[in-house]
Design a protein around this motif. Structure first.
Motif, PDB file in Angstrom:
ATOM      1  N   ILE A 108      -5.516  -5.885   0.504  1.00 30.88           N
ATOM      2  CA  ILE A 108      -6.127  -4.690  -0.181  1.00 30.88           C
ATOM      3  C   ILE A 108      -7.257  -4.926  -1.140  1.00 30.88           C
ATOM      4  N   GLY A 109      -8.261  -4.337  -1.100  1.00 27.66           N
ATOM      5  CA  GLY A 109      -9.341  -4.552  -2.162  1.00 27.66           C
ATOM      6  C   GLY A 109     -10.465  -5.607  -1.680  1.00 27.66           C
ATOM      7  N   ARG A 110     -10.146  -6.162  -0.698  1.00 27.66           N
ATOM      8  CA  ARG A 110     -11.010  -7.072   0.220  1.00 27.66           C
ATOM      9  C   ARG A 110     -11.729  -6.435   1.128  1.00 27.66           C
TER      10      ARG A 110
ATOM     11  N   THR B 229       0.850  -1.325  -0.254  1.00 21.88           N
ATOM     12  CA  THR B 229      -0.025   0.193  -0.088  1.00 21.88           C
ATOM     13  C   THR B 229       0.923   1.231  -0.128  1.00 21.88           C
TER      14      THR B 229
END
Length: 214
Positions: A144-146, A58
């Motif tokens: 990330i993204g979940r 990130t």
């Protein structure tokens, strides 16, 4: 390993295991008053990097969680009065403040801007760990993204063996994220509305404004 902190015996073992893991530079998942977080010692650079890697990388620096209001004074050079008023009103709780940290701090959170996001969570398990470990870099316990994990078990499904100890305390009390207020400029600014709304913030700091940046 996952410890069910709803059981007194498992809670004691889990908290002890989490404290030891953080001191050894390993990752832990712990409950907060919002979603579950994955954390590491804020002053151990390789542990902070492991946290970022566990989430999948990130650009943002992880916030720092602390176990006492007094700890904040040790992290900043000066603290604006608005920050003190907000902390007095909403800590421990779902308020994250952006402040300028002391230049003498020996940490590397991945951002050299001199600004850190700090919060004191309202959860007994988190506070018990933080009071022993000191400041921890903590991000939401998910890839990330979940979706953010609502339980330690959900976090384990995503983060698996990258985390040493998972502290389970049941579903997250409030799935909303913390509200973020920037106190580094001339005017206190809410940059993200979460569990604490703008009206409640203005009851404490009337001059606080809402960010116009989308």
């Amino acid at each position: 390993m996952l410890y069910d902190c709803r059981s007194l015996a498992d809670r004691d073992r889990g908290i002890a295991a989490a404290i030891e893991a953080v001191r050894n530079g390993e990752l832990v998942v712990l409950p907060t008053d919002t979603v579950y977080g994955v954390g590491a010692d804020a002053f151990t650079p390789y542990a902070v990097k492991a946290l970022v890697d566990a989430k999948g990388g990130t650009q943002a620096s992880p916030p720092v969680l602390i176990g006492s209001r007094h700890t904040l004074d040790g992290l900043v050079y000066t603290l604006p009065q608005a920050a003190r008023d907000l902390v007095e009103a909403f800590w421990p709780g779902a308020l994250t403040i952006l402040v300028k940290h002391s230049a003498s701090l020996r940490w590397d959170l991945g951002d050299d801007s001199g600004v850190v996001a700090v919060r004191m969570p309202l959860h007994p398990v988190a506070l018990e760990v933080l009071r022993e470990t000191g400041p921890m870099a903590v991000a939401s316990a998910n890839k990330i993204g979940r979706p953010a994990a609502q339980t330690a078990d959900e976090a384990r499904e995503q983060l698996a063996y990258s985390v040493r100890a998972y502290l389970e305390a049941g579903p997250a009390v409030d799935p909303l994220p913390s509200t973020i207020v920037d106190l580094t400029g001339d005017v206190p600014t809410m940059v993200r509305e979460g569990a604490i709304d703008l009206a409640r913030l203005r009851d404490v700091v009337p001059e606080l404004v809402e960010s116009r940046v989308a």
